[in-house]
Design an enzyme around this catalytic site. Structure first.
Site, mmCIF file in Angstrom:
data_model
loop_
_atom_site.group_PDB
_atom_site.id
_atom_site.type_symbol
_atom_site.label_atom_id
_atom_site.label_comp_id
_atom_site.label_asym_id
_atom_site.label_seq_id
_atom_site.Cartn_x
_atom_site.Cartn_y
_atom_site.Cartn_z
ATOM 1 C CG HIS A 1 -1.873 0.074 7.996
ATOM 2 N ND1 HIS A 1 -1.933 0.103 6.623
ATOM 3 C CD2 HIS A 1 -2.244 1.303 8.435
ATOM 4 C CE1 HIS A 1 -2.332 1.326 6.257
ATOM 5 N NE2 HIS A 1 -2.528 2.068 7.333
ATOM 6 C CD1 TRP B 1 -8.085 6.982 12.219
ATOM 7 C CD2 TRP B 1 -8.569 7.421 10.076
ATOM 8 N NE1 TRP B 1 -8.869 5.965 11.742
ATOM 9 C CE2 TRP B 1 -9.175 6.199 10.442
ATOM 10 C CE3 TRP B 1 -8.743 7.889 8.774
ATOM 11 C CZ2 TRP B 1 -9.943 5.450 9.549
ATOM 12 C CZ3 TRP B 1 -9.498 7.154 7.891
ATOM 13 C CH2 TRP B 1 -10.096 5.945 8.281
ATOM 14 C CD GLN C 1 -9.150 1.290 8.017
ATOM 15 O OE1 GLN C 1 -8.774 2.269 7.377
ATOM 16 N NE2 GLN C 1 -8.652 0.984 9.204
ATOM 17 C CG ASP D 1 -1.298 7.493 8.257
ATOM 18 O OD1 ASP D 1 -1.830 6.828 7.356
ATOM 19 O OD2 ASP D 1 -1.349 7.158 9.452
ATOM 20 C CD GLU E 1 -2.033 2.920 13.029
ATOM 21 O OE1 GLU E 1 -2.553 2.199 12.160
ATOM 22 O OE2 GLU E 1 -2.205 4.146 13.091
ATOM 23 C CG HIS F 1 1.471 4.764 5.433
ATOM 24 N ND1 HIS F 1 1.612 3.492 5.948
ATOM 25 C CD2 HIS F 1 0.218 5.145 5.753
ATOM 26 C CE1 HIS F 1 0.496 3.126 6.548
ATOM 27 N NE2 HIS F 1 -0.373 4.116 6.447
ATOM 28 C CG HIS G 1 -4.842 6.100 4.629
ATOM 29 N ND1 HIS G 1 -5.341 4.810 4.572
ATOM 30 C CD2 HIS G 1 -3.764 6.043 5.439
ATOM 31 C CE1 HIS G 1 -4.594 4.016 5.325
ATOM 32 N NE2 HIS G 1 -3.627 4.733 5.867
HETATM 33 FE FE FE2 Z 1 -2.273 4.280 7.471
#
Ligand code: FE2
Length: 425
Positions: free
Chosen positions: A207, A312, A149, A306, A210, A54, A56
């Protein structure tokens, strides 16, 4: 190429590994080799290369652009990203991904599942990542998940964009049900994701839940849908942090349907421990899904990194052992056997989720995608978190470094001595 004197997980003794045409052709205690084709690893651990389930890539290494995340929250991260993505170009994605992928390869990862945000109308992220996948295919195997997203039902065009992304070449269908406006929309978004996945014969990579909201229960909907549609073994659910806050009776019911649905749960420990529990005063919840209990109940679990230095997550170096290090601490999986087995979370469990088990491993007939760790056992590997000595992809060395010698003054002789880091016999 022959790797001499390798320690292979779960096997006693040392082995030589012979590689030809990108495949492992022989594993035996002694294989004759010419000097120029042998790498003597002197008892170090050799594993199949790590898998990051996972990631991005579209936002990787954008930290500070256009501004830093000061609150450290998920929502400020989403705000910053929505500002950044307005000026996104394919060239920018390729340049940042190149740097990040080289970093990840140097830490032993050669297989990545990345999300591409497909809620931006021009689908630049997807086009950029398709280009990345093509350009860097000799270094890293990349799967792309079309990731809505901002939600599938929050804007009219988003369903169309998700489907278009699949038509353009995205591998998996994504979703984010807990971020839809209502519970009903969340459920509906799962149905839409399945519809598209079935239509194009793609896997699902969501996702899911979360959040620290214990009322967020989309994972059960995903599991039930998986069973009803006969999609067992083809669905992964990322994060599932709400599971941390469920009551035990409900969690127990969930384990059962997850097992039946053969869903793989993908926690992202670095990000989860950083972003969850933000609304709590003390005591604060850890906000990591129940890795230990899921495994005990026969549910497949594999880890993701991630993010690296993006809106993030401000840290990270692309090291799946660092991800695992965080996981074993937060999930309290520090018993001897748990630590030894924990490497499954970044290797074979991920291979199972990707259905590549037949080609994955350190054995005759498997692909020669191997990492030689600078460690002699799993415990010291996790304790010291060193960069691997060699990373081999398709039988070629794609990353290597010299063994470093550290000298420290020995308090007895009072002279510099080579540091001996070996602890376990
Ligand atoms: Fe993610």
């Amino acid at each position: 190429m022959i790797i001499k004197k390798a320690k292979i997980r779960g096997r006693d003794g040392l082995f030589d590994i012979k590689i030809e045409n990108g495949m492992i052709v022989e594993v035996a205690p002694h294989i004759a080799a010419r000097g120029d084709e042998a790498i003597d690893v002197d008892g170090r651990l050799v594993m199949p290369t790590f898998i990051d389930m996972h990631f991005h890539l579209d936002s990787v290494l954008t930290i500070g652009e256009p501004r830093f995340n000061q609150s450290g929250t998920l929502l400020e991260g989403i705000e910053i990203w929505s500002e950044y993505k307005k000026k996104l170009t394919i060239e920018d994605i390729v340049n940042r991904s190149r740097k990040a992928l080289m970093l990840m390869v140097s830490y032993g990862t050669t297989r990545i599942r990345t999300h591409a945000d497909v809620t931006e109308k021009n689908l630049t992220t997807l086009k950029g990542l398709l280009e990345v996948k093509r350009l860097f295919k000799d270094l890293v195997d990349i799967q792309i998940t079309a990731f809505p997203q901002d939600g599938i039902l929050t804007e009219l065009e988003n369903i169309e964009l998700l489907e278009k992304a699949i038509e353009l070449g995205a591998d998996n269908v994504g979703m984010i049900p807990h971020l839809e406006y209502t519970r009903e929309d969340g459920v509906k978004s799962i149905e839409i994701a399945f519809e598209i996945a079935k239509k194009y014969d793609r896997d699902i990579d969501g996702h899911v839940d979360e959040t620290d909201d214990e009322q967020s229960r989309f994972l059960e909907v995903v599991a039930a849908k998986t069973i009803k549609e006969g999609y067992m073994g083809r669905v992964t659910a990322g994060h599932t942090t709400a599971m941390h806050s469920y009551n035990d009776a409900y969690a127990d019911k969930l384990y059962r349907i997850l097992r039946k649905a053969e869903i793989t749960i993908v926690p992202n420990p670095l990000i989860n421990i950083h972003l969850q529990g933000r609304y709590d005063r003390y005591p604060k919840r850890r906000g990591l899904t129940r890795i230990k209990e899921l495994l005990m109940n026969g549910v497949n679990v594999a880890l993701g990194h991630d993010c690296i230095m993006d809106p993030w997550y401000p840290l990270g170096r692309g090291d799946m052992m660092q991800v695992l290090f965080m996981a074993v601490h937060v999930a309290q999986m520090m018993g001897y056997n748990e630590l030894i087995r924990s490497f499954d979370l970044i290797t074979v469990n991920a291979a199972k989720a990707l259905r590549i088990e037949s080609m994955y491993g350190v054995d005759k007939g498997k692909k020669a995608d191997l990492v030689v760790l600078d460690a002699f056992n799993e415990i010291e590997a996790l304790a010291y978190l060193k960069r691997p000595l060699y990373v081999i992809k398709n039988g070629m060395i794609v990353s290597e470094r010299n063994i470093e010698e550290v000298k420290v003054v020995d308090p007895v002789s009072r002279k510099p001595a080579v540091l001996d880091e070996r602890v376990l016999k």
